[in-house]
Design an enzyme around this catalytic site. Structure first.
Site, PDB file in Angstrom:
ATOM      1  N   LYS A  54       0.838  -1.205   0.000  1.00 29.90           N
ATOM      2  CA  LYS A  54       0.000   0.000   0.000  1.00 29.90           C
ATOM      3  C   LYS A  54       0.872   1.255   0.000  1.00 29.90           C
ATOM      4  O   LYS A  54       0.615   2.202  -0.743  1.00 29.90           O
ATOM      5  CB  LYS A  54      -0.920  -0.002   1.226  1.00 29.90           C
ATOM      6  CG  LYS A  54      -2.045  -1.037   1.136  1.00 29.90           C
ATOM      7  CD  LYS A  54      -2.848  -1.174   2.431  1.00 29.90           C
ATOM      8  CE  LYS A  54      -3.861  -2.310   2.306  1.00 29.90           C
ATOM      9  NZ  LYS A  54      -4.648  -2.536   3.531  1.00 29.90           N
ATOM     10  N   GLN A  98      -4.231  -0.877   9.676  1.00 32.39           N
ATOM     11  CA  GLN A  98      -4.226  -2.249   9.162  1.00 32.39           C
ATOM     12  C   GLN A  98      -4.759  -3.215  10.224  1.00 32.39           C
ATOM     13  O   GLN A  98      -4.353  -3.167  11.389  1.00 32.39           O
ATOM     14  CB  GLN A  98      -2.793  -2.643   8.733  1.00 32.39           C
ATOM     15  CG  GLN A  98      -2.692  -3.982   8.046  1.00 32.39           C
ATOM     16  CD  GLN A  98      -3.412  -4.029   6.697  1.00 32.39           C
ATOM     17  OE1 GLN A  98      -3.521  -3.025   5.997  1.00 32.39           O
ATOM     18  NE2 GLN A  98      -3.907  -5.196   6.335  1.00 32.39           N
ATOM     19  N   ASP A 121     -10.744   3.414   4.484  1.00 31.01           N
ATOM     20  CA  ASP A 121     -11.125   2.001   4.502  1.00 31.01           C
ATOM     21  C   ASP A 121     -12.643   1.840   4.538  1.00 31.01           C
ATOM     22  O   ASP A 121     -13.154   0.738   4.308  1.00 31.01           O
ATOM     23  CB  ASP A 121     -10.520   1.316   5.739  1.00 31.01           C
ATOM     24  CG  ASP A 121      -9.362   0.401   5.399  1.00 31.01           C
ATOM     25  OD1 ASP A 121      -9.329  -0.125   4.267  1.00 31.01           O
ATOM     26  OD2 ASP A 121      -8.493   0.208   6.261  1.00 31.01           O
TER      27      ASP A 121
HETATM   28  N1  GUN Z   1      -7.001  -6.429   6.813  1.00 28.84           N
HETATM   29  C1  GUN Z   1      -7.502  -7.226   5.847  1.00 28.84           C
HETATM   30  N2  GUN Z   1      -8.073  -6.485   4.872  1.00 28.84           N
HETATM   31  C2  GUN Z   1      -7.948  -5.199   5.248  1.00 28.84           C
HETATM   32  C3  GUN Z   1      -8.338  -3.966   4.657  1.00 28.84           C
HETATM   33  O1  GUN Z   1      -8.938  -3.904   3.583  1.00 28.84           O
HETATM   34  N3  GUN Z   1      -8.002  -2.863   5.348  1.00 28.84           N
HETATM   35  C4  GUN Z   1      -7.376  -2.897   6.530  1.00 28.84           C
HETATM   36  N4  GUN Z   1      -7.117  -1.752   7.149  1.00 28.84           N
HETATM   37  N5  GUN Z   1      -6.985  -4.015   7.105  1.00 28.84           N
HETATM   38  C5  GUN Z   1      -7.275  -5.163   6.467  1.00 28.84           C
END
Ligand code: GUN
Length: 285
Positions: A54, A98, A121
């Site tokens: 990311k 995350q 998110d």
């Molecule tokens: N953990 C698994 N998928 C995601 C996501 O799309 N965003 C975040 N922040 N954590 C995750």
């Protein structure tokens, strides 16, 4: 006959190119550089890889990155302080925490602390609620990516029966809301669903988001269906090696489906492209 592959890597590249142009425009016209703060707590190996990808994508798009990699011993109060600081920082337009978070930290409390306007998110209850009532603002990235891929196969989804296997707040529920908004008839199935195989067999669109390697068998797929595999599971491949597989038994499903996403190279790259899109949107707002 073999299914058409829905190439998430290529589609994401195209989307990221468009976003790149929009970023340049925002800089030139309004002197705004979209900024994303990414918070990683602890050292979950999968999360480390996701966060690295990311942050690289953010830099590649000429956006500003505000990384916060915190030790597993971080307290909830310390984490909340980091989020409050980013909520106030005008250069940070998007905040991503995350998941999963280490034990001892309440994820719900943390996600609610993120300013909803910076919640790229789409996990804040306000944004989840707005999606549920048909007024989406910042929409979760993986579900958005799924819809983009489905639309590669078929533009108008009206009247199709979509079966979503998995009821998480991150994927299952939001993807079901988006499919409903596309006029699909939506069934949300999960680990307690009876006769799951028969349920899947009725799906024109099958979205698998269960986190169980190759659980959805090839003969559960309706001939010609659009199959979207959200799973990313690492499994043993012999001789000490590992490989990534999805939640769908790809090799058998591809012989029956009309369209199918590969793993890797399907939904994964789209999640990142949609994250950039949300960050751009938050910055433009
Ligand atoms: N953990 C698994 N998928 C995601 C996501 O799309 N965003 C975040 N922040 N954590 C995750």
């Amino acid at each position: 006959m073999s299914a058409v592959l829905l190439d998430g890597k290529a589609l994401a590249a195209k989307l990221r190119e468009d976003i790149g142009w929009e970023v340049q425009k925002l800089k030139q016209e309004r002197n705004i550089v979209p900024g994303l703060g990414v918070v990683l707590v602890g050292n979950n190996p999968a999360s480390e890889v996701y966060v690295r990808n990311k942050e690289k994508a953010v830099k590649d798009a000429d956006m500003a990155s505000f990384p916060h990699h915190l030790p597993a011993t971080t307290t909830q109060a310390e984490l909340l302080r980091v989020i409050y600081d980013m909520n106030r920082n005008e250069k940070v337009h998007g905040i991503l925490v995350q998941l999963p978070l280490p034990k001892g930290i309440n994820a719900e409390t943390v996600l609610e602390a993120v300013d909803p306007a910076k919640d790229v998110d789409g996990f804040h209850p306000l944004n989840a609620g707005k999606l549920a009532i048909g007024r989406p603002t910042l929409v979760p990235c993986t579900p958005q990516g799924c819809i983009h891929l489905i639309k590669q196969a078929k533009e108008d989804l009206t009247g199709l029966h979509a079966v979503v296997v998995g009821r998480s707040n991150i994927v299952g529920k939001p993807v079901a809301q988006l499919l409903l908004a596309e006029n699909c008839t939506v069934t949300i199935a999960h680990s307690k669903t009876r006769d799951l195989n028969l349920m899947c067999k009725r799906a024109d669109i099958l979205v698998a988001a269960v986190g169980q390697p190759e659980m959805i068998r090839g003969d559960w797929v309706k001939p010609g269906a659009i199959v979207i595999d959200v799973g990313i599971n690492r499994v043993e491949a012999g001789e000490g090696k590992t490989r990534l597989v999805g939640d769908v038994d790809f090799e058998n499903a591809r012989e029956i489906a009309g369209f199918i996403t590969p793993v890797p190279g399907g939904v994964g790259p789209m999640t990142i492209a949609c994250l950039l899109q949300n960050t751009l949107k938050a910055a433009s707002n």
